[in-house]
Design an enzyme around this catalytic site. Structure first.
Site, PDB file in Angstrom:
ATOM      1  N   ASN A   9       0.885  -1.170   0.000  1.00  0.00           N
ATOM      2  CA  ASN A   9       0.000   0.000   0.000  1.00  0.00           C
ATOM      3  C   ASN A   9       0.918   1.214   0.000  1.00  0.00           C
ATOM      4  OD1 ASN A   9      -1.723   2.083   0.577  1.00  0.00           O
ATOM      5  ND2 ASN A   9      -2.689   1.111   2.349  1.00  0.00           N
ATOM      6  N   LYS A  16       3.234   0.766   3.202  1.00  0.00           N
ATOM      7  CA  LYS A  16       2.852  -0.304   4.114  1.00  0.00           C
ATOM      8  C   LYS A  16       2.991  -1.620   3.368  1.00  0.00           C
ATOM      9  CE  LYS A  16      -0.503   2.557   6.540  1.00  0.00           C
ATOM     10  NZ  LYS A  16      -1.908   2.914   6.588  1.00  0.00           N
ATOM     11  N   ARG A  94      -2.679  -1.805  -3.420  1.00  0.00           N
ATOM     12  CA  ARG A  94      -3.798  -0.880  -3.313  1.00  0.00           C
ATOM     13  C   ARG A  94      -3.585   0.187  -4.386  1.00  0.00           C
ATOM     14  NH1 ARG A  94      -5.140   3.277   1.598  1.00  0.00           N
ATOM     15  NH2 ARG A  94      -7.106   4.014   0.752  1.00  0.00           N
ATOM     16  N   HIS A 182     -12.007   4.646  -0.575  1.00  0.00           N
ATOM     17  CA  HIS A 182     -11.958   3.786   0.624  1.00  0.00           C
ATOM     18  C   HIS A 182     -12.698   2.468   0.404  1.00  0.00           C
ATOM     19  CE1 HIS A 182     -11.287   7.696   3.048  1.00  0.00           C
ATOM     20  NE2 HIS A 182     -10.149   7.047   2.955  1.00  0.00           N
ATOM     21  N   HIS A 209     -15.749   5.492   7.726  1.00  0.00           N
ATOM     22  CA  HIS A 209     -14.294   5.267   7.702  1.00  0.00           C
ATOM     23  C   HIS A 209     -13.658   6.607   8.075  1.00  0.00           C
ATOM     24  CE1 HIS A 209     -10.456   3.565   6.028  1.00  0.00           C
ATOM     25  NE2 HIS A 209     -10.192   4.865   6.029  1.00  0.00           N
ATOM     26  N   LEU A 210     -13.260   6.738   9.334  1.00  0.00           N
ATOM     27  CA  LEU A 210     -12.727   8.011   9.831  1.00  0.00           C
ATOM     28  C   LEU A 210     -11.254   7.837  10.196  1.00  0.00           C
ATOM     29  CD1 LEU A 210     -15.711   9.028  12.190  1.00  0.00           C
ATOM     30  CD2 LEU A 210     -15.444   9.478   9.739  1.00  0.00           C
ATOM     31  N   ASN A 212      -7.118   9.569   8.701  1.00  0.00           N
ATOM     32  CA  ASN A 212      -6.613  10.845   8.170  1.00  0.00           C
ATOM     33  C   ASN A 212      -7.448  11.267   6.978  1.00  0.00           C
ATOM     34  OD1 ASN A 212      -4.413  11.643   9.803  1.00  0.00           O
ATOM     35  ND2 ASN A 212      -3.259   9.902   9.002  1.00  0.00           N
ATOM     36  N   ARG A 242      -7.525  17.801   4.765  1.00  0.00           N
ATOM     37  CA  ARG A 242      -8.355  18.130   3.594  1.00  0.00           C
ATOM     38  C   ARG A 242      -9.676  18.743   4.050  1.00  0.00           C
ATOM     39  NH1 ARG A 242      -8.142  12.243   1.014  1.00  0.00           N
ATOM     40  NH2 ARG A 242      -6.508  11.745   2.517  1.00  0.00           N
ATOM     41  N   ASP A 284      -3.944  15.727  13.691  1.00  0.00           N
ATOM     42  CA  ASP A 284      -4.045  14.436  14.364  1.00  0.00           C
ATOM     43  C   ASP A 284      -5.124  14.510  15.452  1.00  0.00           C
ATOM     44  OD1 ASP A 284      -3.435  12.364  16.348  1.00  0.00           O
ATOM     45  OD2 ASP A 284      -1.656  12.004  15.110  1.00  0.00           O
ATOM     46  N   MET A 285      -6.132  13.667  15.341  1.00  0.00           N
ATOM     47  CA  MET A 285      -7.267  13.728  16.271  1.00  0.00           C
ATOM     48  C   MET A 285      -6.828  13.494  17.714  1.00  0.00           C
ATOM     49  SD  MET A 285     -10.426  14.405  16.533  1.00  0.00           S
ATOM     50  CE  MET A 285     -11.368  14.256  15.023  1.00  0.00           C
ATOM     51  N   GLY A 331     -12.323   6.337  13.931  1.00  0.00           N
ATOM     52  CA  GLY A 331     -13.552   5.571  14.168  1.00  0.00           C
ATOM     53  C   GLY A 331     -13.358   4.433  15.159  1.00  0.00           C
ATOM     54  N   GLU A 332     -12.180   3.810  15.118  1.00  0.00           N
ATOM     55  CA  GLU A 332     -11.929   2.652  15.993  1.00  0.00           C
ATOM     56  C   GLU A 332     -11.504   3.059  17.399  1.00  0.00           C
ATOM     57  OE1 GLU A 332      -9.002   0.189  13.961  1.00  0.00           O
ATOM     58  OE2 GLU A 332     -10.151   0.412  12.102  1.00  0.00           O
ATOM     59  N   GLU A 380      -7.758  -3.503   5.199  1.00  0.00           N
ATOM     60  CA  GLU A 380      -7.716  -3.421   3.730  1.00  0.00           C
ATOM     61  C   GLU A 380      -6.728  -4.439   3.152  1.00  0.00           C
ATOM     62  OE1 GLU A 380      -7.001   0.378   4.985  1.00  0.00           O
ATOM     63  OE2 GLU A 380      -8.278   1.378   3.520  1.00  0.00           O
TER      64      GLU A 380
HETATM   65  P1  ADP Z   1      -4.846   6.801   7.510  1.00  0.00           P
HETATM   66  O1  ADP Z   1      -6.005   7.429   6.784  1.00  0.00           O
HETATM   67  O2  ADP Z   1      -3.564   7.556   7.330  1.00  0.00           O
HETATM   68  O3  ADP Z   1      -4.723   5.295   7.342  1.00  0.00           O
HETATM   69  P2  ADP Z   1      -5.605   6.121  10.233  1.00  0.00           P
HETATM   70  O4  ADP Z   1      -6.768   5.274   9.887  1.00  0.00           O
HETATM   71  O5  ADP Z   1      -4.396   5.470  10.807  1.00  0.00           O
HETATM   72  O6  ADP Z   1      -5.191   7.081   9.051  1.00  0.00           O
HETATM   73  O7  ADP Z   1      -6.142   7.212  11.287  1.00  0.00           O
HETATM   74  C1  ADP Z   1      -5.303   8.210  11.793  1.00  0.00           C
HETATM   75  C2  ADP Z   1      -6.134   9.081  12.725  1.00  0.00           C
HETATM   76  O8  ADP Z   1      -6.632   8.276  13.810  1.00  0.00           O
HETATM   77  C3  ADP Z   1      -5.335  10.223  13.352  1.00  0.00           C
HETATM   78  O9  ADP Z   1      -6.104  11.415  13.361  1.00  0.00           O
HETATM   79  C4  ADP Z   1      -5.135   9.721  14.785  1.00  0.00           C
HETATM   80  O10 ADP Z   1      -5.007  10.763  15.701  1.00  0.00           O
HETATM   81  C5  ADP Z   1      -6.448   8.992  15.010  1.00  0.00           C
HETATM   82  N1  ADP Z   1      -6.334   8.133  16.187  1.00  0.00           N
HETATM   83  C6  ADP Z   1      -5.644   6.973  16.309  1.00  0.00           C
HETATM   84  N2  ADP Z   1      -5.716   6.517  17.592  1.00  0.00           N
HETATM   85  C7  ADP Z   1      -6.467   7.434  18.278  1.00  0.00           C
HETATM   86  C8  ADP Z   1      -6.922   7.551  19.629  1.00  0.00           C
HETATM   87  N3  ADP Z   1      -6.612   6.643  20.545  1.00  0.00           N
HETATM   88  N4  ADP Z   1      -7.691   8.614  19.967  1.00  0.00           N
HETATM   89  C9  ADP Z   1      -8.012   9.552  19.066  1.00  0.00           C
HETATM   90  N5  ADP Z   1      -7.625   9.500  17.766  1.00  0.00           N
HETATM   91  C10 ADP Z   1      -6.866   8.467  17.380  1.00  0.00           C
END
Ligand code: ADP
Length: 396
Positions: A9, A16, A94, A182, A209-210, A212, A242, A284-285, A331-332, A380
């Site tokens: 990927n 990855k 991918r 996605h 799907h939440l 980046n 974005r 970064d969330m 999301g996770e 994925e």
């Molecule tokens: P990508 O689209 O690059 O594959 P990911 O699916 O890895 O991205 O998601 C990255 C996002 O998930 C980042 O904003 C990160 O801060 C957030 N994230 C991961 N773990 C946590 C957590 N424990 N709490 C809050 N946000 C998280």
């Protein structure tokens, strides 16, 4: 001797990788890892099936400015040296954009590569890296079967109206339609729904799907009915960097009144907007959640406000809503985001069980909730591995 499928990927700054045993069913990876910081200061990390860290080769210094064409031969060497007794029989990739024609994964040949090159302008930040990885593998092992798995394929089941953009018809005919992305993640989640929802898996489910990058997909009978991303990976939800969908008049204004060029706009919309732009703190969330800055909280609130709004729009496209699934990094893992989104959906009868939500449990809705809410980790790579094994073994 074990035969294995390599999954790659390739993104703009990361690669990855994972190795899967050639088995039917849902095999787990033999190893997986990542080269991060590509183009700047690449760092290698890998883990085996038990989660143990695997060391990079001492003889494998990653050049600071190396691209995929240089890193992939090094990765292939490393895989060979660390996995003696293992033969890579195919590589699956991918590929973000498959255009209108590819509703399923396909074996790669020169004609396909030429076709996918034509789609680079539709996904300028992703497609070139995906194709560079394919070419880099072919340069080292020309005879290795390679398979392209597209993020757009899953959405080709949508009705025509869901794919149309209201521009003059000749532009639709020229390919300016809503492709959606996605799809590999949605495909994986769709495959797990029967296990979690039984008969209701065939109902009206919205997957969020939440990560980046972020989007929503409304499914019926586990097939895509509508999605929030459209022509490019820029539309729909607000994302890490974005903007998601905005009034196109803003772009005309910025060009006319602030002298912004196309490249300036591209940078603004892909790299400086979203959570980063609104917060001024981070994309970064997890960082935003830990921040005391009011702007960080406002960025989180806006992300949830817009996601909930888009979700209700997709529920309308799907004629109702039976379940919501949260997946990908945010999301996770982010209970706060899930609860802020679901609060806004309370009028639909969505209600969370706060304890289950905090624990990132699989079923997080309360027993009184009219709509089931789940958290399902996406995968994925396993979708790519299965498709690649199936297609490569069918042709040998
Ligand atoms: P990508 O689209 O690059 O594959 P990911 O699916 O890895 O991205 O998601 C990255 C996002 O998930 C980042 O904003 C990160 O801060 C957030 N994230 C991961 N773990 C946590 C957590 N424990 N709490 C809050 N946000 C998280």
């Amino acid at each position: 001797m074990t035969d294995a499928t390599l999954v790659l990927n390739a993104g703009s700054s990361s690669l990855k990788f994972a190795l899967y045993p050639n088995e039917d069913g849902s095999p787990s990876p033999i190893l997986h890892g990542k080269i991060a910081g590509i183009g700047n200061a690449p760092q290698f990390s890998a883990r085996d099936a038990k989660g143990n860290t695997l060391p990079p080769d001492a003889s494998m210094p990653l050049k600071p400015c190396a691209g995929h064409d240089e890193l992939i031969p090094q990765l292939l060497d490393w895989l060979q040296s660390h996995q003696s007794g293992l033969t890579i029989t195919a590589a699956g990739h991918r590929v973000v954009h498959g255009g209108r024609n590819h509703a399923t994964p396909v074996r790669i040949n020169q004609a396909l590569l030429a076709e996918l090159d034509l789609l680079v302008p539709l996904a300028p930040l992703h497609q070139p890296h995906n194709l560079a990885a394919i070419r880099a593998v072919a340069a080292v092992i020309p005879e290795l079967p390679q398979v392209a798995c597209f993020d757009t394929s899953f959405h080709r089941t949508q009705e025509r109206l869901a794919q149309l953009i209201p521009l003059p018809r000749k532009m639709t005919e020229a390919g300016i339609i809503r492709y959606g992305f996605h799809g590999l993640s949605y495909d994986y989640i769709a495959s797990t729904l029967p296990m979690h929802l039984g008969e209701r898996a065939q109902g009206r489910v919205i997957v969020a799907h939440l990560g980046n990058g972020a989007s929503l997909c409304a499914m019926n009978k586990r097939r895509s009915v509508a999605t929030s991303m459209g022509f490019t990976a820029l539309g729909g939800l607000m994302m890490g960097r974005r903007c998601g969908s905005i009034d196109p008049g803003v772009l005309l204004y910025l060009m006319d009144n602030q002298g912004m060029t196309t490249r300036d706009l591209e940078h603004l919309l892909y790299h400086e907007s979203g959570l980063l732009g609104v917060s001024g703190v981070s994309n970064d969330m997890a960082v935003l959640q830990a921040s005391d800055a009011p702007e960080a909280r406002e960025a989180i609130e806006l992300f949830c406000y817009r996601t909930a709004g888009e979700l209700t729009s997709l529920a309308t496209a799907n004629g109702g809503l039976d379940a919501i699934v949260f997946t990908a990094g945010i999301g996770e893992n982010c209970a706060l985001v899930r609860s802020l989104i679901c609060e806004r959906l309370g009028w639909l009868g969505v209600e969370l069980d706060p304890d289950a939500n905090i624990r990132n449990a699989t079923h997080i809705s309360s027993t009184a909730s009219k709509i089931e809410v789940l958290v399902i980790p996406t995968d994925e790579e396993s979708v790519i591995a299965r498709a690649t094994y199936r297609l490569s073994s069918a042709c040998t």
